[in-house]
Every structure is written in structure tokens, then in C-alpha cells.
Design a protein around this motif. Structure first.
Motif, short mmCIF file in Angstrom:
data_model
loop_
_atom_site.label_atom_id
_atom_site.label_comp_id
_atom_site.label_asym_id
_atom_site.label_seq_id
_atom_site.Cartn_x
_atom_site.Cartn_y
_atom_site.Cartn_z
N GLU B 334 0.81 -1.21 0.00
CA GLU B 334 0.00 0.00 0.00
C GLU B 334 0.85 1.26 0.00
OE1 GLU B 334 -0.42 -2.60 1.98
OE2 GLU B 334 -2.35 -3.40 1.30
N GLU B 335 1.98 1.26 0.71
CA GLU B 335 2.74 2.51 0.86
C GLU B 335 4.18 2.41 0.37
OE1 GLU B 335 2.80 3.59 5.05
OE2 GLU B 335 3.29 1.56 5.67
N GLY B 336 4.54 1.25 -0.22
CA GLY B 336 5.91 1.09 -0.69
C GLY B 336 6.87 0.82 0.47
N VAL B 337 8.16 0.67 0.14
CA VAL B 337 9.13 0.33 1.18
C VAL B 337 10.25 1.36 1.26
CG1 VAL B 337 8.64 -2.15 1.15
CG2 VAL B 337 10.34 -1.22 -0.43
N GLU B 338 9.99 2.58 0.77
CA GLU B 338 11.04 3.60 0.79
C GLU B 338 11.51 3.89 2.21
OE1 GLU B 338 8.41 3.66 -1.19
OE2 GLU B 338 9.57 3.28 -3.02
N ARG B 339 10.57 3.83 3.16
CA ARG B 339 10.94 4.08 4.56
C ARG B 339 11.96 3.03 5.04
NH1 ARG B 339 7.56 3.91 9.64
NH2 ARG B 339 5.86 3.02 8.44
N LEU B 340 11.77 1.81 4.56
CA LEU B 340 12.69 0.72 4.90
C LEU B 340 14.07 0.98 4.29
CD1 LEU B 340 12.11 -1.72 6.56
CD2 LEU B 340 11.36 -2.93 4.51
N VAL B 341 14.07 1.49 3.07
CA VAL B 341 15.34 1.79 2.40
C VAL B 341 16.10 2.85 3.19
CG1 VAL B 341 16.43 2.64 0.28
CG2 VAL B 341 14.42 1.14 0.15
N ARG B 342 15.37 3.87 3.67
CA ARG B 342 16.04 4.92 4.46
C ARG B 342 16.62 4.34 5.76
NH1 ARG B 342 11.61 7.92 2.57
NH2 ARG B 342 10.49 7.83 4.56
N LEU B 343 15.83 3.47 6.40
CA LEU B 343 16.33 2.80 7.61
C LEU B 343 17.60 2.00 7.34
CD1 LEU B 343 13.13 1.22 9.24
CD2 LEU B 343 14.78 2.76 10.36
N LEU B 344 17.56 1.24 6.25
CA LEU B 344 18.72 0.42 5.91
C LEU B 344 19.92 1.29 5.59
CD1 LEU B 344 17.02 -2.33 3.72
CD2 LEU B 344 18.35 -2.71 5.82
N ARG B 345 19.68 2.37 4.85
CA ARG B 345 20.79 3.24 4.47
C ARG B 345 21.45 3.84 5.71
NH1 ARG B 345 22.11 5.65 -0.27
NH2 ARG B 345 20.07 5.69 -1.24
N SER B 346 20.64 4.29 6.67
CA SER B 346 21.29 4.89 7.83
C SER B 346 21.98 3.82 8.68
CB SER B 346 20.32 5.75 8.65
OG SER B 346 19.17 5.04 8.95
N SER B 347 21.41 2.62 8.74
CA SER B 347 22.10 1.55 9.47
C SER B 347 23.43 1.20 8.79
CB SER B 347 21.23 0.29 9.50
OG SER B 347 20.09 0.50 10.30
N LEU B 348 23.44 1.21 7.46
CA LEU B 348 24.68 0.92 6.73
C LEU B 348 25.71 2.01 7.00
CD1 LEU B 348 23.31 -0.27 3.26
CD2 LEU B 348 24.63 -1.64 4.88
N LEU B 349 25.25 3.28 6.96
CA LEU B 349 26.17 4.40 7.19
C LEU B 349 26.76 4.33 8.59
CD1 LEU B 349 24.36 7.38 5.44
CD2 LEU B 349 26.56 6.34 4.82
N GLU B 350 25.91 3.94 9.54
CA GLU B 350 26.40 3.85 10.93
C GLU B 350 27.07 2.51 11.21
OE1 GLU B 350 22.99 4.70 13.42
OE2 GLU B 350 22.39 6.32 12.07
N ARG B 351 27.22 1.71 10.16
CA ARG B 351 27.85 0.38 10.27
C ARG B 351 27.19 -0.48 11.34
NH1 ARG B 351 32.42 0.04 7.36
NH2 ARG B 351 33.22 1.98 6.48
N LYS B 352 25.88 -0.39 11.40
CA LYS B 352 25.16 -1.16 12.40
C LYS B 352 24.72 -2.52 11.86
CE LYS B 352 23.12 2.45 15.29
NZ LYS B 352 21.89 3.22 15.44
N LEU B 353 24.96 -2.79 10.57
CA LEU B 353 24.48 -4.07 10.01
C LEU B 353 25.62 -5.07 9.90
CD1 LEU B 353 21.98 -3.17 7.17
CD2 LEU B 353 21.51 -3.95 9.45
#
Lengths: 353, 353
Positions: B334-353
Motif C-alpha cells: 500500500e505505501e511502498g518500502v522507501e521508509r525501509l530503504v532509508r532505515l537500511l541506508r542509515s544503518s549501513l552508514l552507521e555500520r550497524k548491520l
């Protein structure tokens, strides 16, 4: 009995790579084990090497010596070692060719199949030797899907899980079934590995050779058949690997697909990392207990392997684990499992299982 | 592309038994899907039935009509349904014989293999039709054991797990990979089922057809190969079944064997019991989050399927789950997953993954 057997464990009987051989020396209702082949341990009694108890199973340096020197002449030869990748190394292959020439039935639980080795297959065909590849994957059309029939099983299930592979799960499960029977409880074991089959358990499967989609269904089928055929008081399910072993986690099927409510957790307090994986430390036991609870089962007791510990250090570990976890902690090989049988009996009487 | 395809979903396109057909209509890089066969839905656009979005994929009542009426003539026919026990029911078999007579390539992801059906095999051999049994178990000698090479993989892994089977894991995983790519993140998907392969994912395995002992090794191998070949920023692993589905639990391998630290958890708030198992209620989500944590991973977000709910009830469920769990909760379709992409991107930047 299916045969009088010599067990091959060349260069390995003193190591945990020979855990199939160890199980067969401890006891089998399928094969009458009379000899072991391992040049490194030749001249001794296999039972005495294992746990100090003579069992009249002599270790010979060569297959020829075993065939000539064993109390009764073996007609069967069993591969008693687990090897990297389940492959047949050259030293073992030479022994297998010799066994094939001698016309023995050869029982092999490795992934590499005897029938796929042209020289062994031809030699066996000429001599009349029978090749039994226990781990040959069964065709999909013979396998069962999970149906939910487990809900009709009357006997409570107890799974013997462990915190790692090669840690003593099968041995504890067998001791438990034997002790239950001695105490008048009709216990049956569901084997899940090739050694369990070789030791003569009537119901079970070789879990790691099953096509993945059918693992839960084959497990359920084995438990349902066992319950119908034997009407046991208790079904003891042998665990494989461990719930979080990265090289192949296993256990969820034994709990949720079998409706198992009780777990005996086998552990080696002297082991710091998963077997052969120094970069992967074993997680704390408290976590394992919590994990098992999330799968709908309770850890009834922890059973210990003394691997790498002195007897005194093992007793010390037993005491401190009991204090940490608030659970019964046993040393099955040192003190038996009668305490576990009493626990199970009162849980059964109180219908807690 | 491997072919211009008609997807067979006789009597099933409107049900979740046709989830392979649904996936193929949503999108495939392997096959150019131009038609669906289902008499119950004939005359409509398959995409419109699925989610109201026309995709120019017409549904026909018969295979003959599809071959004659599709925009481009199909050269391939794909079994688009999952059936009980993975067997080929008579109505589907009649269609497959017709496809074999017409000389089409037939792609089958059911456990029952086309090549094992003498009449289909002979018909195909006469017409030159090619039979592709996607789920044929591969021989053990071609399979990999787990080695620990996963420790060398550079790209973080995110697994899309679910609380049940047929709940939308693959669709969410695909949406996520597409949205990552649109946002400039190089994401790759590890497929773990036949539909993922049919949709064109380059790396993966059909998990439920692998001999059990090799599941973790094949998974590790797929992740290692993907990391080496594509140097992605992120590897998204498609989940199968659920961690506690009694008919076949799955998930531990995707976490511990792949060194996965983050999970997207797909859930259907309108579903009370495991699919088709009314005696087995779905456990609470809080438990699933705790279970995943014990496997070394954190649930980053919950994604919802609206199955059985009105749009308003789904929004209400989204809100209350967010409050209960304190986690981001999304409705991907219904709303797409762009919010998830933003979450993933910031986790990647913070090396949390």
C-alpha cells in the motif's frame, strides 16, 4: 541380529571422529560387534579405551588380523568414522576394497556412497559382498509431508538436544531409554542419525539425508508409527547438531513438528566453541534454555559430557551449572541417569509432559 | 529472457495457492509473462485481479485461447500453483499434456516431476518440448558443506522472515531490492524458492529440495558467490516458512549460517493460525522478535500483509503493532518500502548491520 561385525576406525578410535564406532562398542541390537580395526589402538580392548569398561571387543591393526583373530569371524564390516565432507579417504578406501574382496557385507554411513565407487562396486559384485549405503537419500515419492497427525500421538515426547554436535546426545538418549526400561517404563527411541539405526533403534530416520521439505513430515511419521506400534509410555527423540550451530542448525523440527514439551540438554562445559569452529563461541546455556522455551518446550535437566575436563573439574562444573540454572544437572556416564528416570516418572504421573 | 511465458493457474488465480503465478505477474527478469490460464478468472487482466494495477497480462479460460490470443505467442508454459503434497492434480496434468503436445518448454516447480510422468515425457520427446523440473533434488556430489567462508563476506545480510508461509516474504524482499536500487543502493537478492528463481534472481537455491545436511552450506555458498560476483552494498535473503511453523520450521539457517544481523519480519495481522492449521495458533509477535534476537539478529521493521482485513483495519493493525512493539511497521503493497530503504541506508552508514 543383522550380522557379526568388525568396525573400521583406522587411526581414529581414540578421537571423536570415531563416534559411530564408539556407539557400536557401547551397544547395538542390530549388529553383534566383535572387533575394531585401528592400528593406533591395536592390542587393547575397545571398551577399555572408551570408558575403562572391558567389553570383549578387541582392537586389531589390520582387517586380516581382525577376521582371523576375533572370537567369532565377522561377516559384516561397518564404517565407524565420520570424515570431513562425508568422503571416503584413501586409507579407509583400501580397507573397504579388502572387505569387498573378502565378501563381507559393508555398512557405510558416509555421504560418499560405496555403490558410486566403480572399483568397490565391481569387487563386491565379483565376491558377492553386499553394499549397504545407509545414507543414500530416499526418493521424494517415498517421503511424507507433515500432516498434523502428531496431535493424535498419546505418548509424551522428550527430546535430547545438545549445545553442539558430537557432544553425547545419542549416548545420553540410549542410556535414558535403557534406564527407563530397567525401571519398568516403556520407553522408545526415535533415532535421527545413521549410528542410531546401526545400534538397532526400530523407529526413526537419518535426518540429514532427507530432502529438506520432508524433514518435519518424516519425523512426524516416525513418531506416529512408533506410538501406534509400541504404545510406549514415553518417546525419546535423539537430537542432531544444535539449535544454533552455524554449520547446520537443527532442533526446531524436533520440538514444534513433534509436539515435544520436554528437553534434556546435553552440554560439554569444557568446550568453548562450536566443534572445529574457533571463531564461533558456544552461546551461554541460559540463552539455550530460553530458546527452547520459545519453541514450546522446557529443559528438564542438563546432562554433561566430561570432554576436556578432569573428573574433579566436571563435578565442579556440574555444581556451578546447577546453581546458575536452577535445573537438575547430571553426569550420565559417571553417575547414570536414574535421577532423570525418576524426574520423568513423576512428570508423567503429574501429567506434566 | 528465457522465454515468452503463459502461466497455468487453473481454478486458482484468485487464491493464495497461485502464489507462484502472482509473483510472475508482479514481475520476472527471467520470463516475459504474457498470459495466465484460469477459467474462473478468464477475460480479466491478471494484474488488476492481484492489486488493481493493469499489467497487460490477460487471463484466458484455456491454453489454446492463451496461445492464440496473447499479444505475443508464448513458447514457455509455467506451472503457477502450489498443490497439496506438491503433486500434479488431473486438471493441471491435462493442461501439461496439451502444452507438451504444442511443443512448449514446460517449467514445473512442484515436487512431482514432469520427467517422471511417462505420458508427459513421451509426448514432450515427440514434439520437442523441453521439460524443466526446477525442484529436482540435486545430487549430493554437487552440493556444498558449510565452511565458515561466510565470515569473509563483506556485504551485510538482511533476511526477510515471516510469521508463517505464504504471507508475502518474497514479494516484500523483491520490493525492497527494487526500492534499494532505485535509491542507488546496490542490493542483491538471495532467492530460496522456485518462484524466486523463475523471477530471475541470479543467486540462491531452492532450499526445500536440498538434502538436509547441505542446506547451510548451499546457503553460505550462494551468499559468498553473490558477494564476490556483485560486490553489493546489501544482500537481501528471502525467507521460507517461519521459525516455528510445525509443518516445516525454517529460518535458523538464514540467520546463524549466513551471519545475518538484521531481519524484516513479514506478518498478516488478519491471520490467527498457521496457514491451513486451525489447531496451531500463530504465536505473539513479541515472541518472534525475542526468538530472532536469540539467533543473533534484530528485527528492524515489521511489514504487513493485508490478507483478510479491510484497508482501514490494516491501518489500525499497523498503528497498534507499532505501539506494542516499538518498531517501524509498514504496509509494503500500500505505501511502498522507501521508509525501509532509508532505515537500511542509515544503518549501513552507521555500520550497524
Amino acid at each position: 541380529m543383522d550380522g557379526i561385525a568388525v568396525v573400521l576406525a583406522p587411526g581414529a578410535f581414540r578421537t571423536d571422529g570415531a563416534k559411530t564406532a564408539h556407539g557400536l562398542v557401547r551397544g547395538s541390537e542390530r549388529f553383534d560387534v566383535v572387533a575394531v580395526v585401528d592400528a593406533d589402538a591395536a592390542g587393547q580392548d575397545a571398551g577399555e579405551i572408551l570408558d575403562g569398561r572391558r567389553r570383549g571387543v578387541a582392537v586389531f591393526a589390520t582387517l586380516a588380523e581382525a577376521l582371523a583373530g576375533a572370537g567369532r569371524r565377522p561377516d559384516t564390516c561397518i564404517v565407524g568414522v565420520a570424515t570431513p565432507g562425508g568422503l571416503i579417504p584413501p586409507s579407509l578406501r583400501a580397507l573397504l576394497l579388502e572387505a569387498a574382496r573378502a565378501g563381507l557385507t559393508i555398512v557405510n554411513g558416509l555421504h560418499q556412497l560405496l555403490a558410486d565407487d566403480p572399483e568397490i562396486a565391481q569387487t563386491a559384485s565379483r565376491s558377492g559382498a553386499r553394499l549397504v549405503d545407509v545414507r543414500r537419500p530416499r526418493p521424494v515419492r517415498e517421503l511424507h509431508f507433515w500432516t498434523g497427525a502428531i496431535a493424535s500421538v498419546r505418548a509424551p515426547r522428550v527430546a535430547v538436544l545438545g549445545t553442539d554436535c558430537a557432544i553425547g546426545k545419542r549416548t545420553t538418549a540410549r542410556l535414558l531409554v535403557e534406564a527407563c526400561r530397567t525401571a519398568g517404563l516403556r520407553a522408545e527411541m526415535i533415532y535421527t542419525g545413521q549410528t542410531g539405526w546401526m545400534q538397532g533403534a526400530r523407529h526413526g530416520l537419518i535426518l540429514d539425508t532427507v530432502v529438506n521439505d520432508f524433514v518435519s513430515g518424516e519425523l512426524e511419521h516416525a513418531v506416529v508409527e512408533c506410538d501406534r506400534a509400541e504404545s510406549p509410555d514415553l518417546i525419546v527423540i535423539e537430537g542432531q547438531s544444535s539449535l544454533r550451530n552455524p554449520s547446520g542448525p537443527c532442533g526446531a523440527e524436533l520440538l514444534v513438528s513433534c509436539g515435544t514439551r520436554a528437553v534434556i540438554l546435553q552440554h560439554a562445559p569444557g568446550r568453548a566453541c562450536f566443534r572445529g569452529r574457533e571463531a564461533w563461541p558456544l552461546p551461554p546455556l541460559e540463552e539455550e534454555v530460553a530458546l527452547i522455551r520459545l519453541y514450546g518446550a522446557e529443559v528438564m535437566a542438563v546432562t554433561l559430557s566430561g570432554e576436556g575436563l578432569t573428573p574433579a573439574a566436571l563435578v565442579q562444573a556440574q555444581r556451578s551449572l546447577h546453581e546458575r540454572l536452577g535445573l537438575p544437572v547430571l553426569r550420565p556416564l559417571e553417575e547414570g541417569v536414574e535421577r532423570l528416570v525418576r524426574l520423568l516418572r513423576s512428570s508423567l504421573l503429574e501429567r506434566k509432559l
